[in-house]
Design an enzyme around this catalytic site. Sequence first.
Site, short mmCIF file in Angstrom:
data_model
loop_
_atom_site.label_atom_id
_atom_site.label_comp_id
_atom_site.label_asym_id
_atom_site.label_seq_id
_atom_site.Cartn_x
_atom_site.Cartn_y
_atom_site.Cartn_z
CB CYS A 51 -67.59 -25.90 49.37
SG CYS A 51 -68.27 -24.67 49.69
CG HIS B 297 -63.54 -23.03 50.69
ND1 HIS B 297 -63.30 -23.37 49.67
CD2 HIS B 297 -65.38 -22.66 50.79
CE1 HIS B 297 -64.67 -23.82 49.45
NE2 HIS B 297 -65.87 -23.04 49.83
CD GLU C 141 -60.41 -24.03 49.68
OE1 GLU C 141 -60.08 -25.27 50.69
OE2 GLU C 141 -61.16 -23.87 48.92
#
Lengths: 206, 248
Positions: free
Chosen positions: A79, A186, A188
């Site tokens: 990011c 992202h 995650e």
Amino acid sequence: MIAVVDYGRGNIYSIGQALNRIGAEFSVTDNAAAIADADRIVLPGVGAFGDAMAGLERRGLIGPLKAAAEKGTPLLGICLGMQMLADASEEFGEHAGLGLIPGRVRKLDRSAARETRIPNVGWRRLSPKPGDRLMDGLTPGAMVYFVHSYVPTPDDATDIAATIDFAGRPVAAVIRRDNVIGYQFHPEKSGDVGLGLLKRFVEFVA
Amino acid sequence: MRVIPRIDVRNDHVIKGIHLEGVRKVGRSNEMARKYAAAGADEIVFMDVVASLYGRNSLLPVIEEAAKDIFVPLTVGGGIRTVDDIVHVLRSGADKVAINTAAIERPAFLEEAAKALGSQCIVVSIEAKRTGAGWEAMTHNGRQHTARDAVEWAAEAEHRGAGEILITSIDQEGTMAGFDLDLFERVHDKVLIPVIGCGGAGNAAHVAEAARRHCVDAVCCASIFHFDKAPIPTVKKALADVGAAVRP
């Protein structure tokens, strides 16, 4: 050992949970020596560019990160971390980046479709560049989660490994120059697809 | 179009001793969250609905636990009052915060938060109650008046640094009688940041209607999922059927 860089601005906890989930060993650090010794480096990032670069500067990490990248250590910027790989950003004034993947970070351009919302928030379909070794074999139509208002615009088109559509135009979603990689989304926070992309980085040989 | 379940955390709180030290039992909320994530929720919102009782948000243990095996974005709201509050919530695994009362009471807080942490993690939550020809923004879980027009406040919130607007219809919320689509449309037309609509969805057709009218970028629903009126896959199919882009 993967070094996850802690410079005060990033969702370290979530990235740690994701790395746990894929069974990757890591340590969270702001130590220059640990970064120099790391097998791989993850540079997270949430927030504003200038502020984040200042956070790296304050901890004396800009030099070590550049040196690690130069010697071939795989480095993943996530990011804002991806944006910091660029030369500079225009967010809240002019700020210098790490300069690892030439190009500037600019505000997302909605001029071709003025009703498009900024920040770009939500799940978007990745269009990988054919032949890129990192993206090779990615399931067609794979969607990952974005939340950003700025995006790097690499000088060299060959540094763009995947794009998404934004307001009718392609924008960089994955950038890569040898061992230096950026994910604008992202991993995650992108479900199983994201964890898979994180795993790709963990296993990638430049 | 994102489909976002909202989990109001209240029952998990156990009060012990005379000093009102609360201990959060995180089980129930996280079970629900895991179930929704597995069913295809694009994000999850956790609201601390007893935050005003304690003067602060106390969902940190809930979020930490959720972030261990839920890998979609998490938003936390309820009692967020300072930049420090936001930092703590984000450090625990949340990606965004939803702020209502603190923002409308002191809009400069939004600027401070956006400057420090970026607009993309700031969702301004507006609870709107019909009044005359418009809607009034309410605080304290719909109990306190502000005399501010909800749509005008949305515009100011955007200007001050909100990354998204979460607009909830107080009149429709919990009724499962459908969204207040006029409210959504007015807010959506007023701002250029993403708008998440909330309050009143009772079936998949209600949600599809919001997509057909192009008046929101995401829907946030509680009752329809908690009472199993229409599971997430059914809602997503209804959205896809009207041509909305949904994550499978």
